[in-house]
Design a protein around this motif. Structure first.
Motif, PDB file in Angstrom:
ATOM      1  N   LEU A  62      67.510 129.679  46.107  1.00 53.68           N
ATOM      2  CA  LEU A  62      67.507 128.241  46.376  1.00 53.68           C
ATOM      3  C   LEU A  62      67.507 128.039  47.888  1.00 53.68           C
ATOM      4  O   LEU A  62      68.183 128.763  48.615  1.00 53.68           O
ATOM      5  CB  LEU A  62      68.735 127.566  45.757  1.00 53.68           C
ATOM      6  CG  LEU A  62      68.935 126.075  46.063  1.00 53.68           C
ATOM      7  CD1 LEU A  62      67.827 125.231  45.431  1.00 53.68           C
ATOM      8  CD2 LEU A  62      70.312 125.598  45.574  1.00 53.68           C
ATOM      9  N   ILE A  63      66.738 127.052  48.327  1.00 52.09           N
ATOM     10  CA  ILE A  63      66.748 126.646  49.738  1.00 52.09           C
ATOM     11  C   ILE A  63      67.364 125.253  49.817  1.00 52.09           C
ATOM     12  O   ILE A  63      66.911 124.335  49.126  1.00 52.09           O
ATOM     13  CB  ILE A  63      65.326 126.622  50.328  1.00 52.09           C
ATOM     14  CG1 ILE A  63      64.688 128.016  50.275  1.00 52.09           C
ATOM     15  CG2 ILE A  63      65.357 126.118  51.773  1.00 52.09           C
ATOM     16  CD1 ILE A  63      63.219 128.031  50.654  1.00 52.09           C
ATOM     17  N   LEU A  64      68.393 125.106  50.641  1.00 52.43           N
ATOM     18  CA  LEU A  64      69.042 123.804  50.817  1.00 52.43           C
ATOM     19  C   LEU A  64      68.735 123.276  52.213  1.00 52.43           C
ATOM     20  O   LEU A  64      68.953 123.966  53.210  1.00 52.43           O
ATOM     21  CB  LEU A  64      70.558 123.904  50.634  1.00 52.43           C
ATOM     22  CG  LEU A  64      71.301 122.573  50.800  1.00 52.43           C
ATOM     23  CD1 LEU A  64      70.994 121.636  49.641  1.00 52.43           C
ATOM     24  CD2 LEU A  64      72.804 122.778  50.933  1.00 52.43           C
ATOM     25  N   ILE A  65      68.258 122.043  52.267  1.00 52.77           N
ATOM     26  CA  ILE A  65      67.917 121.397  53.526  1.00 52.77           C
ATOM     27  C   ILE A  65      68.979 120.338  53.839  1.00 52.77           C
ATOM     28  O   ILE A  65      69.380 119.572  52.964  1.00 52.77           O
ATOM     29  CB  ILE A  65      66.534 120.717  53.445  1.00 52.77           C
ATOM     30  CG1 ILE A  65      65.482 121.718  52.973  1.00 52.77           C
ATOM     31  CG2 ILE A  65      66.150 120.121  54.789  1.00 52.77           C
ATOM     32  CD1 ILE A  65      65.342 122.936  53.829  1.00 52.77           C
ATOM     33  N   ASP A  66      69.418 120.321  55.085  1.00 55.05           N
ATOM     34  CA  ASP A  66      70.323 119.259  55.527  1.00 55.05           C
ATOM     35  C   ASP A  66      69.464 118.039  55.860  1.00 55.05           C
ATOM     36  O   ASP A  66      68.956 117.891  56.968  1.00 55.05           O
ATOM     37  CB  ASP A  66      71.113 119.705  56.756  1.00 55.05           C
ATOM     38  CG  ASP A  66      72.118 118.650  57.213  1.00 55.05           C
ATOM     39  OD1 ASP A  66      72.237 117.616  56.529  1.00 55.05           O
ATOM     40  OD2 ASP A  66      72.779 118.866  58.241  1.00 55.05           O
ATOM     41  N   GLY A  67      69.268 117.175  54.867  1.00 54.25           N
ATOM     42  CA  GLY A  67      68.428 115.999  55.074  1.00 54.25           C
ATOM     43  C   GLY A  67      67.987 115.406  53.750  1.00 54.25           C
ATOM     44  O   GLY A  67      68.434 115.820  52.675  1.00 54.25           O
ATOM     45  N   GLY A  68      67.086 114.428  53.830  1.00 53.21           N
ATOM     46  CA  GLY A  68      66.632 113.709  52.653  1.00 53.21           C
ATOM     47  C   GLY A  68      65.271 114.154  52.170  1.00 53.21           C
ATOM     48  O   GLY A  68      64.813 115.270  52.446  1.00 53.21           O
ATOM     49  N   ILE A  69      64.590 113.235  51.486  1.00 52.11           N
ATOM     50  CA  ILE A  69      63.340 113.560  50.814  1.00 52.11           C
ATOM     51  C   ILE A  69      62.257 113.992  51.800  1.00 52.11           C
ATOM     52  O   ILE A  69      61.428 114.859  51.490  1.00 52.11           O
ATOM     53  CB  ILE A  69      62.865 112.345  49.968  1.00 52.11           C
ATOM     54  CG1 ILE A  69      61.625 112.704  49.153  1.00 52.11           C
ATOM     55  CG2 ILE A  69      62.634 111.123  50.851  1.00 52.11           C
ATOM     56  CD1 ILE A  69      61.847 113.751  48.111  1.00 52.11           C
ATOM     57  N   GLY A  70      62.225 113.417  53.011  1.00 55.83           N
ATOM     58  CA  GLY A  70      61.199 113.772  53.985  1.00 55.83           C
ATOM     59  C   GLY A  70      61.277 115.228  54.390  1.00 55.83           C
ATOM     60  O   GLY A  70      60.265 115.945  54.400  1.00 55.83           O
ATOM     61  N   GLN A  71      62.489 115.712  54.734  1.00 54.60           N
ATOM     62  CA  GLN A  71      62.662 117.109  55.117  1.00 54.60           C
ATOM     63  C   GLN A  71      62.376 118.051  53.953  1.00 54.60           C
ATOM     64  O   GLN A  71      61.791 119.115  54.121  1.00 54.60           O
ATOM     65  CB  GLN A  71      64.076 117.338  55.648  1.00 54.60           C
ATOM     66  CG  GLN A  71      64.342 116.733  57.013  1.00 54.60           C
ATOM     67  CD  GLN A  71      64.830 115.302  56.932  1.00 54.60           C
ATOM     68  OE1 GLN A  71      64.648 114.624  55.921  1.00 54.60           O
ATOM     69  NE2 GLN A  71      65.439 114.816  58.012  1.00 54.60           N
ATOM     70  N   VAL A  72      62.790 117.641  52.734  1.00 58.61           N
ATOM     71  CA  VAL A  72      62.554 118.473  51.550  1.00 58.61           C
ATOM     72  C   VAL A  72      61.061 118.624  51.289  1.00 58.61           C
ATOM     73  O   VAL A  72      60.553 119.725  51.034  1.00 58.61           O
ATOM     74  CB  VAL A  72      63.264 117.864  50.325  1.00 58.61           C
ATOM     75  CG1 VAL A  72      62.845 118.586  49.044  1.00 58.61           C
ATOM     76  CG2 VAL A  72      64.775 117.943  50.496  1.00 58.61           C
ATOM     77  N   ASN A  73      60.326 117.530  51.353  1.00 55.24           N
ATOM     78  CA  ASN A  73      58.883 117.590  51.130  1.00 55.24           C
ATOM     79  C   ASN A  73      58.183 118.427  52.200  1.00 55.24           C
ATOM     80  O   ASN A  73      57.195 119.113  51.920  1.00 55.24           O
ATOM     81  CB  ASN A  73      58.293 116.184  51.116  1.00 55.24           C
ATOM     82  CG  ASN A  73      58.606 115.449  49.819  1.00 55.24           C
ATOM     83  OD1 ASN A  73      58.920 116.071  48.807  1.00 55.24           O
ATOM     84  ND2 ASN A  73      58.534 114.126  49.851  1.00 55.24           N
ATOM     85  N   ALA A  74      58.695 118.360  53.436  1.00 51.84           N
ATOM     86  CA  ALA A  74      58.097 119.149  54.507  1.00 51.84           C
ATOM     87  C   ALA A  74      58.214 120.643  54.219  1.00 51.84           C
ATOM     88  O   ALA A  74      57.251 121.398  54.373  1.00 51.84           O
ATOM     89  CB  ALA A  74      58.760 118.808  55.835  1.00 51.84           C
ATOM     90  N   VAL A  75      59.370 121.102  53.791  1.00 55.24           N
ATOM     91  CA  VAL A  75      59.573 122.520  53.482  1.00 55.24           C
ATOM     92  C   VAL A  75      58.803 122.910  52.226  1.00 55.24           C
ATOM     93  O   VAL A  75      58.225 123.999  52.150  1.00 55.24           O
ATOM     94  CB  VAL A  75      61.074 122.822  53.329  1.00 55.24           C
ATOM     95  CG1 VAL A  75      61.286 124.262  52.866  1.00 55.24           C
ATOM     96  CG2 VAL A  75      61.804 122.592  54.651  1.00 55.24           C
ATOM     97  N   GLU A  76      58.771 122.024  51.237  1.00 57.36           N
ATOM     98  CA  GLU A  76      58.015 122.306  50.014  1.00 57.36           C
ATOM     99  C   GLU A  76      56.537 122.513  50.341  1.00 57.36           C
ATOM    100  O   GLU A  76      55.867 123.370  49.745  1.00 57.36           O
ATOM    101  CB  GLU A  76      58.183 121.154  49.025  1.00 57.36           C
ATOM    102  CG  GLU A  76      57.355 121.262  47.754  1.00 57.36           C
ATOM    103  CD  GLU A  76      57.797 122.395  46.845  1.00 57.36           C
ATOM    104  OE1 GLU A  76      57.070 122.689  45.879  1.00 57.36           O
ATOM    105  OE2 GLU A  76      58.866 122.984  47.092  1.00 57.36           O
ATOM    106  N   GLY A  77      55.995 121.745  51.286  1.00 54.32           N
ATOM    107  CA  GLY A  77      54.605 121.922  51.693  1.00 54.32           C
ATOM    108  C   GLY A  77      54.353 123.298  52.277  1.00 54.32           C
ATOM    109  O   GLY A  77      53.314 123.915  52.032  1.00 54.32           O
ATOM    110  N   VAL A  78      55.293 123.805  53.063  1.00 54.81           N
ATOM    111  CA  VAL A  78      55.167 125.148  53.625  1.00 54.81           C
ATOM    112  C   VAL A  78      55.162 126.194  52.514  1.00 54.81           C
ATOM    113  O   VAL A  78      54.347 127.126  52.516  1.00 54.81           O
ATOM    114  CB  VAL A  78      56.313 125.424  54.619  1.00 54.81           C
ATOM    115  CG1 VAL A  78      56.323 126.891  55.048  1.00 54.81           C
ATOM    116  CG2 VAL A  78      56.196 124.530  55.839  1.00 54.81           C
ATOM    117  N   LEU A  79      56.067 126.063  51.549  1.00 59.50           N
ATOM    118  CA  LEU A  79      56.153 127.036  50.461  1.00 59.50           C
ATOM    119  C   LEU A  79      54.878 127.049  49.632  1.00 59.50           C
ATOM    120  O   LEU A  79      54.404 128.109  49.196  1.00 59.50           O
ATOM    121  CB  LEU A  79      57.371 126.730  49.586  1.00 59.50           C
ATOM    122  CG  LEU A  79      58.745 126.840  50.280  1.00 59.50           C
ATOM    123  CD1 LEU A  79      59.858 126.443  49.317  1.00 59.50           C
ATOM    124  CD2 LEU A  79      58.977 128.244  50.804  1.00 59.50           C
TER     125      LEU A  79
END
Length: 642
Positions: A464-481
């Motif tokens: 699991l990857i946990l991001i300190d932030g909301g939907i914008g930061q989560v979507n940004a990392v998901e795009g990289v993956l």
């Protein structure tokens, strides 16, 4: 691994996981008997030293006969000193016999006389005298008493008798001769009042008086006197240490405090008997009750016999006190008061310090419990709440730290089995967003560098990857993956309402505040924030010592100081005239022109970065932003190889 090796490794792990605070530690044999009691300024360092290097025979025997180690944390080494003494007397440990003399620490007594005297003693007589201490540092106490007698003209005779002629102490200015009526009672006791306030930590005026006298002696070249007063001031600092481990109140009492994490709660009871800490009991419970219900619940289960009840029980919270006092009256014959520790109660600082000590020990016990069980319940709940395929044994967390876009850093921390795995912590000095406020781009760079490298090395990927932030930061990392063709679950924890976001879903998951899963995510998030912030601060400290003026041509340390004093900022320098620069530095016009041109270039770059920051903040729509950065992700391949 045989049983002896297994026990030694268990003891060593206990030592390695001990806190870095001061305290007392107890070694127990397989029967649970205390075989050694020691104190430490740093528990972790002291206990770890038992298992490093070659040890003498006594230490090897101690380790070979021990089954477990436990420790009691204290606020300072002074308290640990006193607590160690009390516990040695209580348990008489086998391996302490040759090390301790069993004596009590001395106290300072001010007698209950018309003209009191003060002196050091190990015995207390209940005759109205005032006692201060005890003081483990006997030499410091002797110096302190000697300083007081040199500063205050107190009587030094053991028995007060009226006389016709004063003694030698009067003639050398060391006594006011109350025996001859040369000072009245009120004036004499004003000195005693000053000394009492000094010992209670209230004597600021007396400290100033000593400091002035020390400086005056030094100015008069009387260095012996100045050194004597200096030593007295040092001794005074020791005398003013707060002592909660031992005092002289005849009241027996308990202090109860607790710490909780999710459904786990640990209680610590400090038992004060005859003015000394006689024990510290830790109790582990599992409860889903609210915090205000925990203390009454524990007290109800803890006190079952009249003989166990002290006259007073001190607690940190108001909830349930009325109910518990009524319950005590109805069930027991002993009259017990439950007292809330809060200002402006008498001796508030002392009672508060004792409760803090109890709470610190409860917190340490919670840490041990979480470490022992691996926080599996939280992992299981997290799997269910986030709909994960596998148990999130390995969690990696990201956070971004910067100051106005400067020194951007991404932290990567790792939790294994619900506990920090610090050997796998990493940080990234971000390159694509230096000087630009863009958390989305920063997250993308950090994730790209991290997981491209893991792919290239064939290393283990997180669950699991946990991001300190909301939907914008989560979507940004998901795009990289997705670009890396990785299937790793991603979640974000937003600080404002502690809401959990999953990729592509703007409706957050909200968990109960007592949820084990939420507590674990909060621990990961808080650790990522701490790690990122600390690294950013170190970079600022390191790089802020280098002025922007140092980047200009022909500017060394001396000229840098001159420019800093005259112009202060690059912007001010860029707006200056060549003649001003030439005059300030004592250089030719051409050299000043080169400096001015470079300053204007640097100023322009800084302004462009600021404009880019403002433009970034105006951009809307995270999905559109991710699409616009598809090519950007590919361009980071070179960064990922670093």
């Amino acid at each position: 691994m045989d049983s002896t090796t297994s026990v030694r490794e268990k003891l060593r792990q206990t030592a390695l996981k001990a806190p870095v605070s001061s305290g007392v530690y107890l070694w127990r044999n397989p029967q649970g008997t205390v075989i050694y009691v020691g104190k430490a300024k740093n528990l972790k360092n002291r206990l770890s030293s038992y298992f490093s290097g070659h040890k003498e025979i006594k230490t090897r025997i101690l380790i070979s006969r021990a089954q477990s180690i436990e420790y009691i944390t204290t606020a300072n080494e002074y308290e640990a000193f006193l607590l160690e003494n009390n516990l040695i007397k209580k348990y008489a440990p086998r391996y302490n016999i040759d090390l301790k003399d069993g004596k009590s620490y001395p106290v300072l007594r001010i007698t209950n006389d018309k003209f009191p005297r003060l002196f050091k003693t190990r015995q207390m007589i209940q005759d109205g005298s005032l006692y201060f201490g005890p003081f483990p540092d006997v030499a410091a106490l002797d110096t302190f008493i000697d300083t007081l007698y040199k500063l205050y003209p107190l009587r030094q005779c053991k028995q007060f008798k009226e006389r016709d002629y004063p003694c030698l102490y009067y003639h050398i200015g060391r006594c006011k001769a109350p025996c001859c009526g040369k000072i009245d009672k009120d004036s004499y006791n004003a000195y005693i009042g000053e000394i009492s306030e000094l010992l209670e930590g209230k004597g600021k005026e007396t400290e100033e008086k000593l400091s002035k006298e020390m400086k005056a002696a030094a100015a008069a070249l009387n260095f012996e006197k100045a050194a004597r007063i200096r030593d007295g001031l040092k001794a005074m600092m020791i005398m003013q240490n707060q002592n909660i481990v031992e005092d002289f109140s005849a009241e027996d009492r308990d202090y109860i405090a607790f710490w909780r994490e999710g459904e786990l709660a640990s209680f610590t009871v400090l038992k004060i008997r005859e003015g000394k800490v006689q024990g510290r009991d830790n109790y582990r419970v599992t409860s889903l009750n609210e915090d205000e219900e925990l203390l009454p619940e524990f007290i109800n289960a803890y006190y079952t016999e009249d003989s166990e009840l002290p006259p007073s029980i001190y607690v940190p919270t108001q909830e349930g006190l009325d109910f518990m006092e009524r319950w005590f009256k109805e069930r027991f014959t002993t009259q017990t008061k439950i007292i809330l520790v809060a200002e402006p109660m008498e001796n508030y600082k002392r009672h508060k310090a004792a409760l803090d000590m109890a709470q610190q020990n409860a917190h340490e016990d919670i840490i041990r419990r979480l470490r022992e069980r691996g926080d599996v319940p939280a992992l299981q709940e997290l799997k269910e709440q986030l709909g994960l395929k596998n148990l999130p044994v390995r969690i990696e967390g990201f956070d971004i730290a910067h100051i106005g876009g400067k020194f951007p850093v991404a932290s990567l921390i790792s939790f294994y089995n619900g506990n920090p795995d610090k050997k796998n912590y990493r940080y990234f000095r971000l390159k694509t967003t230096n000087g630009i406020i863009d958390d989305f781009a920063s997250m993308r760079e950090a994730a790209t560098r991290r997981y491209t490298r893991l792919l290239n090395e064939g290393a283990e990927l997180p669950d699991l990857i946990l991001i300190d932030g909301g939907i914008g930061q989560v979507n940004a990392v998901e795009g990289v993956l997705r670009a890396l063709d990785l299937d790793i679950p991603v979640a974000g924890l937003a600080k404002r309402d502690e809401e959990i976001y999953k990729p592509g879903d703007s409706n957050p998951i909200t968990l109960p505040k007592r949820s084990d899963a939420l507590r674990l995510l909060q621990r990961v998030r808080d650790e990522t924030h701490r790690f990122a912030t600390s690294r950013n601060q170190r970079l600022r400290t390191k790089e802020n010592v280098v002025s922007a003026f140092a980047a200009l041509p022909g500017i060394g340390a001396k000229r840098e100081r001159i420019l800093t004093q005259k112009f202060m900022t690059i912007e001010n320098l860029a707006a200056a005239q060549e003649a001003d620069i030439a005059q300030a530095l004592g250089i030719k016009a051409q050299a000043a022109a080169d400096i001015l041109m470079q300053a204007r270039r640097l100023s322009q770059e800084r302004n462009q970065k600021k404009e880019a920051q403002m433009q970034s903040l105006k951009e809307a729509g995270t999905t559109k932003e991710i699409a616009a950065h598809n090519e950007w992700i590919a361009s980071l391949a070179d960064l990922a190889q670093e």
